[in-house]
Design an enzyme around this catalytic site. Structure first.
Site, PDB file in Angstrom:
ATOM      1  N   ILE A   5      36.057  44.511  40.058  1.00  0.00           N
ATOM      2  CA  ILE A   5      36.503  45.837  39.336  1.00  0.00           C
ATOM      3  C   ILE A   5      35.423  45.975  38.283  1.00  0.00           C
ATOM      4  CG2 ILE A   5      37.795  44.783  37.795  1.00  0.00           C
ATOM      5  CD1 ILE A   5      38.338  48.162  39.442  1.00  0.00           C
ATOM      6  N   ALA A   6      34.444  45.338  38.023  1.00  0.00           N
ATOM      7  CA  ALA A   6      33.631  45.500  36.865  1.00  0.00           C
ATOM      8  C   ALA A   6      32.538  46.942  37.142  1.00  0.00           C
ATOM      9  CB  ALA A   6      33.143  44.441  36.610  1.00  0.00           C
ATOM     10  N   ARG A  41      30.579  31.951  36.758  1.00  0.00           N
ATOM     11  CA  ARG A  41      30.347  30.622  36.772  1.00  0.00           C
ATOM     12  C   ARG A  41      29.373  30.278  37.771  1.00  0.00           C
ATOM     13  NH1 ARG A  41      36.344  29.970  38.739  1.00  0.00           N
ATOM     14  NH2 ARG A  41      35.405  31.708  39.679  1.00  0.00           N
ATOM     15  N   LYS A  93      44.118  44.916  32.860  1.00  0.00           N
ATOM     16  CA  LYS A  93      45.555  45.036  33.145  1.00  0.00           C
ATOM     17  C   LYS A  93      45.942  43.797  33.959  1.00  0.00           C
ATOM     18  CE  LYS A  93      46.182  46.089  36.907  1.00  0.00           C
ATOM     19  NZ  LYS A  93      45.678  45.657  38.120  1.00  0.00           N
TER      20      LYS A  93
HETATM   21  N1  LIG Z   1      41.554  48.574  36.112  1.00  0.00           N
HETATM   22  C1  LIG Z   1      41.692  48.581  37.458  1.00  0.00           C
HETATM   23  O1  LIG Z   1      41.740  49.608  38.198  1.00  0.00           O
HETATM   24  C2  LIG Z   1      41.692  47.222  38.123  1.00  0.00           C
HETATM   25  C3  LIG Z   1      41.392  47.174  39.459  1.00  0.00           C
HETATM   26  C4  LIG Z   1      41.289  45.859  40.056  1.00  0.00           C
HETATM   27  C5  LIG Z   1      41.575  44.732  39.380  1.00  0.00           C
HETATM   28  N2  LIG Z   1      41.815  44.925  37.996  1.00  0.00           N
HETATM   29  C6  LIG Z   1      42.179  43.687  37.150  1.00  0.00           C
HETATM   30  O2  LIG Z   1      41.076  43.175  36.965  1.00  0.00           O
HETATM   31  C7  LIG Z   1      40.922  41.582  36.889  1.00  0.00           C
HETATM   32  C8  LIG Z   1      40.047  41.227  37.867  1.00  0.00           C
HETATM   33  O3  LIG Z   1      40.305  41.702  39.177  1.00  0.00           O
HETATM   34  P1  LIG Z   1      39.442  41.678  40.419  1.00  0.00           P
HETATM   35  O4  LIG Z   1      39.964  42.056  41.724  1.00  0.00           O
HETATM   36  O5  LIG Z   1      38.270  42.624  40.092  1.00  0.00           O
HETATM   37  O6  LIG Z   1      39.102  40.142  40.547  1.00  0.00           O
HETATM   38  P2  LIG Z   1      37.786  39.275  41.276  1.00  0.00           P
HETATM   39  O7  LIG Z   1      37.024  40.436  41.878  1.00  0.00           O
HETATM   40  O8  LIG Z   1      38.688  38.301  42.022  1.00  0.00           O
HETATM   41  O9  LIG Z   1      37.201  38.861  39.914  1.00  0.00           O
HETATM   42  C9  LIG Z   1      37.771  37.900  39.033  1.00  0.00           C
HETATM   43  C10 LIG Z   1      36.559  37.111  38.710  1.00  0.00           C
HETATM   44  O10 LIG Z   1      37.283  36.202  37.765  1.00  0.00           O
HETATM   45  C11 LIG Z   1      36.433  34.921  37.656  1.00  0.00           C
HETATM   46  N3  LIG Z   1      37.333  33.474  37.744  1.00  0.00           N
HETATM   47  C12 LIG Z   1      37.432  32.909  36.806  1.00  0.00           C
HETATM   48  N4  LIG Z   1      38.304  31.803  36.989  1.00  0.00           N
HETATM   49  C13 LIG Z   1      38.817  32.142  38.392  1.00  0.00           C
HETATM   50  C14 LIG Z   1      39.627  31.488  39.007  1.00  0.00           C
HETATM   51  N5  LIG Z   1      40.175  30.383  38.860  1.00  0.00           N
HETATM   52  N6  LIG Z   1      39.759  32.064  40.460  1.00  0.00           N
HETATM   53  C15 LIG Z   1      39.238  33.364  40.719  1.00  0.00           C
HETATM   54  N7  LIG Z   1      38.468  33.951  39.972  1.00  0.00           N
HETATM   55  C16 LIG Z   1      38.053  33.304  38.753  1.00  0.00           C
HETATM   56  C17 LIG Z   1      35.526  35.117  38.847  1.00  0.00           C
HETATM   57  O11 LIG Z   1      34.308  34.739  37.927  1.00  0.00           O
HETATM   58  P3  LIG Z   1      33.004  34.525  38.157  1.00  0.00           P
HETATM   59  O12 LIG Z   1      32.123  35.630  38.540  1.00  0.00           O
HETATM   60  O13 LIG Z   1      32.894  33.688  36.764  1.00  0.00           O
HETATM   61  O14 LIG Z   1      33.239  33.127  39.335  1.00  0.00           O
HETATM   62  C18 LIG Z   1      35.694  36.576  39.421  1.00  0.00           C
HETATM   63  O15 LIG Z   1      34.637  37.179  39.518  1.00  0.00           O
HETATM   64  C19 LIG Z   1      42.556  41.530  37.125  1.00  0.00           C
HETATM   65  O16 LIG Z   1      42.970  41.009  35.972  1.00  0.00           O
HETATM   66  C20 LIG Z   1      43.067  42.562  37.717  1.00  0.00           C
HETATM   67  O17 LIG Z   1      44.476  42.979  37.470  1.00  0.00           O
HETATM   68  C21 LIG Z   1      41.796  46.191  37.282  1.00  0.00           C
END
Ligand SMILES: NC(=O)c1ccc[n+]([C@@H]2O[C@H](COP(=O)([O-])OP(=O)(O)OC[C@H]3O[C@@H](n4cnc5c(N)ncnc54)[C@H](OP(=O)(O)O)[C@@H]3O)[C@@H](O)[C@H]2O)c1
Length: 395
Positions: free
Chosen positions: A27-28, A50, A113
């Protein structure tokens, strides 16, 4: 840590707010990196990941000059004196710990969120931010977009009378689900704060509260039915349907506030099964809110990502239906090209700089929303998400 020698773009303010991102999350780019490119007072200065290779590849792809990798990457980034604000894009269950650590290091925090797993954690987080004079924002981006403000304005204007009920739906069909989520996605892990109510559920809940101006009130959960996820059917919801009673604030509508019949309902699902013979016919994505009022309905199509496209249909019981769109505020402020994430970033920076943002959710909005989510889980017979084991030393 890896430094790459790249000068900042020439038109950036030299005192721009310097963001560091925790986690090379999917999402970043959408939520921060892209919006930051059009904000003259923001620079994404560092990423912590990480995995070394993944972190460096992410930094290179997004032109982020500083990369922290390895097991201490998150703490190292937070400790960097060149960083002013931290964007926390980690699984839900890690938000509290890392937001608290960032605040302890005197950084502002933009937290994905839901802000934390529990209402008590959000309360603690806001208390620390306030004590240290720092900004903490939960990234429920859609409420920052003019479309939701316009819908609220129409409802609030009284042109269709009092609100009777509200319904919000945000569901994905099972056929499309694998394009959005990995099979081992943190969203499906109880220990990481997973569940559909925690993920997709925050949007209709926040939006229906916002549009009916009940965003600071605790809703009473009258029913909740969860569909368990195959990976952890008793604790993680693949889908959730919940109903509420909606105490509208007296300042908004004194007459309606005394009525007990203002209700709300919402449905969310990571993977709605198909229908028809053997469930083979796919469903479509649903992303809509309808407010039913005495004199008609206000319907918002695509309330979650209104910056992409949306419409507001105002359908009076008597008279002509009209359609509206709002990509800028009524006073002309904002830009057609800004999406909800860009409006959110504008608000965050305004707050840090001591200006007045177009919208600034008070802590009570976030805390009551998390309490409602806890109540939904209890009503659905599932455990509320567990509190973090992190114990803050300065809270
Ligand atoms: N605002 C929005 O529109 C929106 C949309 C989607 C998601 N979100 C929110 O954003 C957050 C991340 O969502 P995402 O879908 O972008 O997640 P994602 O791609 O799965 O990324 C999560 C990051 O968390 C890190 N991480 C640290 N410990 C972890 C663990 N034990 N297991 C898995 N990942 C771990 C990883 O970072 P490393 O790079 O360090 O490995 C990974 O890059 C969530 O809170 C979600 O609710 C918001």
């Amino acid at each position: 840590m890896c430094f790459r020698n790249r000068p900042p773009p020439p038109d950036l303010s030299t005192s721009a707010l310097r963001f560091g991102i925790l986690g090379a999350a999917r999402i970043a780019p959408t939520a921060l990196i892209t919006p930051a490119k059009t904000h003259p007072d923001v620079v994404v200065a560092a990423i912590a990941c990480r995995g070394k290779g993944r972190g460096e590849a992410f930094a290179q792809k997004h032109n982020i000059p500083k990369t922290f990798t390895g097991p201490t990457a998150y703490q190292d980034l937070i400790a960097d004196p060149d960083i002013d604000a931290i964007y926390i894009a980690l699984p839900n269950g890690l938000h509290f710990e890392w937001a608290m650590r960032a605040l302890q290091a005197n950084k502002h925090v933009l937290v994905e969120k839901p802000m934390t797993n529990t209402a008590a954690e959000a309360q603690q987080l806001f208390a620390l931010a306030s004590k240290r004079g720092l900004v903490a924002l939960e990234a429920i981006h859609c409420t920052f977009h003019p479309a939701l403000h316009r819908a609220r304005e129409i409802v609030d204007s009284g042109e269709l009378g009092h609100v009777k009920s509200v319904a919000g739906t945000f569901t994905l069909p099972s056929l499309l689900s694998p394009f959005f989520f990995h099979s081992d996605d943190p969203r499906f892990r109880y220990d990481l704060g997973g569940g559909c109510m925690m993920d997709m559920g925050v949007y209709p809940l926040a939006a229906l509260r916002f549009i009916t101006a009940s965003d600071t009130a605790p809703l009473a959960v009258t029913s909740a039915t969860a569909t368990g996820h195959a990976l952890d059917a008793t604790r993680v919801d693949r889908g959730m349907h919940a109903t509420y009673t909606l105490p509208l604030p007296p300042t908004w509508n004194p007459e309606a506030a005394t009525k007990a019949d203002v209700t709300a309902e919402m449905t969310v699902d990571f993977a709605t099964p198909g229908w028809g013979p053997f469930g083979l016919l796919p469903r479509s994505i649903k992303n809509e809110i309808t407010v039913y009022l005495e004199g008609g309905e206000v319907f918002v199509y695509n309330f979650v990502s209104p910056g992409m496209f949306h419409y507001i249909k105002v359908r009076p019981k008597c008279g002509r239906t009209r359609y509206e769109q709002a990509y800028r505020f009524r006073n002309g402020w904002g830009k057609r090209s800004w999406d909800s994430y860009r409006y959110q970033l504008e608000a965050f920076v305004d707050k840090v700089r001591g200006h007045s943002p177009a919208l600034w959710p008070e802590p009570v909005t976030v805390i009551t929303q998390l309490k409602i989510i806890e109540d939904v889980y209890v009503k659905a017979g599932m455990p509320p998400r567990c509190a973090s084991s992190y114990k803050a030393r300065d809270a």
